[in-house]
Design an enzyme around this catalytic site. Sequence first.
Site, short mmCIF file in Angstrom:
data_model
loop_
_atom_site.label_atom_id
_atom_site.label_comp_id
_atom_site.label_asym_id
_atom_site.label_seq_id
_atom_site.Cartn_x
_atom_site.Cartn_y
_atom_site.Cartn_z
N ARG A 234 0.83 -1.19 0.00
CA ARG A 234 0.00 0.00 0.00
C ARG A 234 0.87 1.25 0.00
O ARG A 234 2.04 1.21 0.39
CB ARG A 234 -0.96 0.00 1.17
N SER B 146 8.00 3.93 -5.30
CA SER B 146 7.71 5.05 -6.19
C SER B 146 8.28 4.89 -7.60
O SER B 146 8.57 5.89 -8.27
CB SER B 146 8.22 6.37 -5.58
N ALA C 70 6.64 -2.26 -4.62
CA ALA C 70 6.70 -1.50 -3.37
C ALA C 70 5.69 -0.36 -3.37
O ALA C 70 5.00 -0.10 -4.36
CB ALA C 70 8.12 -0.98 -3.16
N HIS C 71 5.62 0.34 -2.24
CA HIS C 71 4.65 1.41 -2.02
C HIS C 71 4.80 2.53 -3.06
O HIS C 71 5.89 2.88 -3.46
CB HIS C 71 4.82 2.00 -0.63
N ASN C 72 3.65 3.04 -3.49
CA ASN C 72 3.57 4.20 -4.38
C ASN C 72 4.10 3.97 -5.80
O ASN C 72 4.31 4.93 -6.54
CB ASN C 72 4.29 5.42 -3.76
#
Lengths: 330, 330, 330
Positions: A222, A263, A243-245
């Site tokens: 998330r 990201s 991974a996140h973003n």
Amino acid sequence: MKSFTIQEINALLKGDLIGTTNQIISGLEQLENANFNQISFIGNSRYVPLWQTSNACAVIVSNNIKIESKENCAIIKVKNADLAMAKLLEIYSPEPPQFEVEIHPTAVIDETATIGAGCKIGANCYVGKNVVLGEGVILYPNVTIFDETIIGNNTTIWSGTVIRERCEIGNNCIFHTNVSIGADGFGYRPSEDGRGLTKIPHIGNVIIGNSVEIGANSSVDRAKFSSTIIGDGCKIDNLVQIAHNCVLGRSCIMAGSSGLAGSVTLGDGVVIGGASSIKDHVTIHSGAVVGGGSGVMGDVAPGKTVVGYPATDARDMFRQWVALKKLAKS
Amino acid sequence: MKSFTIQEINALLKGDLIGTTNQIISGLEQLENANFNQISFIGNSRYVPLWQTSNACAVIVSNNIKIESKENCAIIKVKNADLAMAKLLEIYSPEPPQFEVEIHPTAVIDETATIGAGCKIGANCYVGKNVVLGEGVILYPNVTIFDETIIGNNTTIWSGTVIRERCEIGNNCIFHTNVSIGADGFGYRPSEDGRGLTKIPHIGNVIIGNSVEIGANSSVDRAKFSSTIIGDGCKIDNLVQIAHNCVLGRSCIMAGSSGLAGSVTLGDGVVIGGASSIKDHVTIHSGAVVGGGSGVMGDVAPGKTVVGYPATDARDMFRQWVALKKLAKS
Amino acid sequence: MKSFTIQEINALLKGDLIGTTNQIISGLEQLENANFNQISFIGNSRYVPLWQTSNACAVIVSNNIKIESKENCAIIKVKNADLAMAKLLEIYSPEPPQFEVEIHPTAVIDETATIGAGCKIGANCYVGKNVVLGEGVILYPNVTIFDETIIGNNTTIWSGTVIRERCEIGNNCIFHTNVSIGADGFGYRPSEDGRGLTKIPHIGNVIIGNSVEIGANSSVDRAKFSSTIIGDGCKIDNLVQIAHNCVLGRSCIMAGSSGLAGSVTLGDGVVIGGASSIKDHVTIHSGAVVGGGSGVMGDVAPGKTVVGYPATDARDMFRQWVALKKLAKS
């Protein structure tokens, strides 16, 4: 097991039938391993010699490949043997595991959850508060869906998979076994006393488009805030880390054991080869390809192919490999 | 905790006992960490100095290593200290987790399933239609076995593991936690409208031989057609990916985080180092070794050792590394 | 959704408020994506131009960055915008999934287990014999804890995670979804008949300190004997492999898809980049950093940064990459 006549198969493939066979064809197999009631295929001329000794009663061959007919055997000529084979796999596809009852009595479903028409929920599943399942959603046994998550129509989720709270999943998705969606992203800040690390809360979610497939034991974290996004039609293999973003465009492919750090942005139609890893905050533009086993340290231009570690334009990297080999021998 | 006298241990190991100890020996430990009622071992002469300051009351030493005796301590000389240590681990091995009842009442077992004598099935397991479990099969809690799958005698399956439909598993296998067997292979074809990807059905299965061990969170995909095959005695570590239609011979070893892309063939006794990845359709012949962290792009000859990325004959690759280091300094 | 005024936020951050906004701020978002009731942040001057066109009603900016005020918008100047953002995430953090009842009736808990005050145990969990859960432990649905394992206070374990027998887990830990703790290590010896491999029992356990976080689908194997140890404050990302008998000091970081082979030792504060792998028996001393995608073959000195494959002092490796690039062009 399903079975078809050679005429039925030829009609499906809209091919040219050369010769015929009376065998009822019960499946498809490679030339070397096929038996008399199986059909095989040749998409590359180097496999033609195997036809002479194969036991297959029929073979599907791409138009541009020359092949000789055999007695009591059939040849179906098509534009593209690989695509034809994929179509055959569809008609021979066996039924998926069946449910005795639509909603198994051992499943624990919160009374606030909304369950669409035609949903099937297996043994020992957990469905949390305010979860919304669209129509025709299938949860195989031992699936866990947390509070407020929304799942679109006709999405299938296999056993062991866990989807955390407040995620949004599209229609016609497939999640294979033991997938993790929406676990906290990996982010820390130095603790006040300077002697350790303090967790940064990850209050965002994961948004997954339509027709996305995610392989066994893969994970999508998330977002720190806002959303980790996987666009329509993306296909993610097994043991992949997102991974996140991260934001993936439409129809990206990530092969097994690859990973995106935080990201990372992928455009549309990006292909990430197996076991490749991408550094955080990198953008890989639409149509770019990352070769297997690569480590990408910087942005990749649209349509470009990179390979190696650190990943470089493929032709440049091949030249580097050749130059190094020569150097070592000198 | 089990415990033995030095005489009992020496009898088991068929070693030469030098000196003796009255301690009841309750376990084994490295020299640095051992206490008075533990035995240690020395398989390499560089560890000999640790013996003088160790608290261990006894030590197992390979015959070719010189060591001095200590008062009230025992030395057992054996041919191979490492093998002796492995034997000791067997006798000190504690009992595995016990089952209160053979078949837990919360397990959901389809009435068409066949459960052999002496099987144990833990809480919240799911066993589908027409599944066949041989004798003495152990399913720990939260295991999921889908329809038509066959599991041989004395195979143990740990929690969280999912085995999909129509797979065949041999005798004496061990599947660790959260393993995924038989998920769909990763294959797509361009969709008719040319704007996306259409899933190719994977109608084959996974066949796993006898005495195979598969590590935690690893996955083995089912074949497009025919079978993904893992031969007798293969040992697969954690987080390993084995894609559709791979064929592994006997007694192959795949270390942690390694992966095989689709249709890779391994001969017998192949060793794949940790974090290595193998390109699709590659054959690695019997007895070959792939060093850790490598990326294999092409076939590997029998008995050969390759390393690096792209993986190359180990001696050639070491020369390349040396040459590059020298070049950078010049 | 929680919301705060700009004054409340400024008071929390102890910043300098420039201008003001009447918006009730309901969350935080990147400048490009923010709407009128969201706050954004600038920790790097290259993002300053985005402020002019952003819809955010407020922005948090590091003191050293020059920025112009906008009508009806607020700027909060702080020492470190990234840390301020992390604090905001804490106050905006939504409640985690709730439990209807403290101990769900479908959870199977052995009568010999000790359950501390304030524990919550979700649907279909399994808790084995003599397990000890401290106070405030949370087991989300479908968690499996085996016999004799001890879990400290306020530790949270997400669904699908399995912790094997006789492990010791500290206080305030977080285990994300589908984690495997305590599976057997990967060790074999040649079988007596010389034709295969015999399993070496792994009779040790896993000991995990306080405030350790372990990511989704990661695995930590139990020791051959003695313990695999993860020190206080370590943060382990998703799909990470930690093999038997590894010892990690305090506050180590392992990013996604990285792995440690058997008996690797990490000092304190070691950072392992994503997708990196470490050879067995290697020691990486305190404060050392392994760059992403690296393969470490030998010990790393304290505080040193290594990168590449085989991993080398980072500056040396960059020189090698440059030299090779130049060579290929010559």
